[in-house]
Design an enzyme around this catalytic site. Structure first.
Site, short mmCIF file in Angstrom:
data_model
loop_
_atom_site.label_atom_id
_atom_site.label_comp_id
_atom_site.label_asym_id
_atom_site.label_seq_id
_atom_site.Cartn_x
_atom_site.Cartn_y
_atom_site.Cartn_z
N LYS A 103 0.45 -1.28 -0.15
CA LYS A 103 0.05 0.01 0.65
C LYS A 103 0.79 1.30 0.21
O LYS A 103 2.07 1.38 1.09
CB LYS A 103 -0.96 -0.41 1.16
CG LYS A 103 -1.64 -0.80 1.37
CD LYS A 103 -2.72 -1.12 2.69
CE LYS A 103 -2.10 -1.64 3.75
NZ LYS A 103 -2.59 -1.81 5.25
N THR A 105 -9.39 8.69 8.70
CA THR A 105 -9.53 7.25 8.00
C THR A 105 -9.48 6.23 8.74
O THR A 105 -8.60 5.47 8.55
CB THR A 105 -8.05 8.21 7.30
OG1 THR A 105 -6.98 7.57 8.08
CG2 THR A 105 -7.84 8.61 6.50
N GLY A 107 -8.89 2.65 9.83
CA GLY A 107 -10.28 1.90 10.00
C GLY A 107 -9.48 1.58 7.99
O GLY A 107 -10.19 0.61 7.84
N THR A 108 -9.28 1.88 7.96
CA THR A 108 -8.89 1.86 6.24
C THR A 108 -8.58 0.49 5.44
O THR A 108 -8.57 -0.25 5.46
CB THR A 108 -8.06 3.56 5.83
OG1 THR A 108 -6.53 2.56 6.19
CG2 THR A 108 -8.70 4.36 5.31
N GLY A 109 -7.04 0.42 6.05
CA GLY A 109 -6.49 -1.38 6.38
C GLY A 109 -7.22 -2.43 6.32
O GLY A 109 -6.98 -3.51 5.45
N CYS A 110 -8.32 -2.34 7.43
CA CYS A 110 -9.05 -3.49 7.22
C CYS A 110 -10.38 -3.09 6.69
O CYS A 110 -10.68 -4.41 6.05
CB CYS A 110 -10.15 -3.28 9.09
SG CYS A 110 -9.06 -2.65 10.71
#
Length: 267
Positions: free
Chosen positions: A173, A204, A206-209
């Site tokens: 990412k 932002t 929780g964007t990875g989850c």
């Protein structure tokens, strides 16, 4: 209906962890299930408490799901102990799980380690080699590759190293000193950039989850990895563009931005 399971920790404020995963999977059209690795007391300003489940109870959850409603895809989030990592790996192999998306949560965007060195080593030995795709950010990719990543060429080099070492696809990412919202997918000796537009939204959490769950959802529906990543990035962009503003810190996205039906029609 296609199905997916999230194996991750709970976020009491609903923006990350299994809550974000279940919202994402549901909106992306799959039936969501879960195995909880830990309970957290947290909100948009930080984490105030963590209560980890026992290895046996985590195994009980995974077994209960796989022996009744078999998941078409698996998303794995933060797992902080060696014992829990080994339990997950054992059962994914036992049930020959498919479409495993691992978000290797190890390092915060600030660069601070979130799990112990022992847990990082166990993750690399037991779990990453089982993954279809892993989704590290740049600090996490630096840990996995033991390389400094400052340029796009170094992104490619690190992703190649990780992919070849662990035998899985790598979605590295963007951001973190390299670019804004561009991600690199490396697998089987080939790479592809997925370009995105940086959205000026400070919320932002929780964007990875959410991204990893959206990828798992699309894989569960039979899409290939390229299409699954593309669809997932479009979903993240929509959720961020909705500009939800909740809480006193870095707030959550609007996972349900595309739902417009009024509840009165069935309430």
């Amino acid at each position: 209906m296609n199905t997916a399971i999230t194996i991750a920790g709970s976020d009491s404020s609903g923006g990350a962890g299994i809550q974000a995963d279940i919202k994402t999977m549901t909106v992306n059209g799959v039936y969501a299930m879960s195995a909880i690795t830990a309970l957290t007391a947290q909100n948009t300003t930080g984490v105030s408490g963590i209560y980890e489940v026992s290895p046996q109870f985590l195994e009980d959850q995974i077994v209960a799901v796989f022996e009744d409603i078999r998941p078409d895809a698996v998303k794995i989030g933060m797992v902080s102990s060696c014992e829990l990592i080994k339990v997950i790996a054992k059962n994914l192999k036992k049930y020959d799980a498919k479409n495993i998306v691992l978000d290797p949560v190890m390092v915060a965007t600030s660069g601070a380690k979130l799990i112990s060195d022992d847990a990082i080593a166990t993750l690399q030995e037991y779990l990453i080699p089982l993954a279809t795709v892993i989704t590290p950010n740049i600090p996490e990719a630096e840990v996995l590759s033991k390389m400094e990543i400052r340029t796009e060429e170094e992104v490619i080099k690190a992703a190649q190293f990780i992919s070849e070492k662990f035998g899985c696809a790598v979605l590295l990412k963007g951001g973190h000193h390299v670019n804004d919202a561009n991600d690199l997918l490396y697998r089987d000796g080939n790479f592809k950039w997925f370009y995105g537009k940086k959205i000026n939204n400070p919320n932002t959490h929780g964007t990875g989850c959410t991204l990893s769950s959206a990828i798992a959802s699309n894989l569960a529906k039979g899409r290939n990895l390229d299409a699954s990543v593309e669809k997932a990035k479009a979903y993240i962009s929509g959720a961020l563009s909705a500009m939800l503003d909740l809480g006193k810190g870095s707030g959550p996205m609007n996972h349900a931005f595309a739902i417009t039906n009024e509840t009165e029609s069935w309430a």
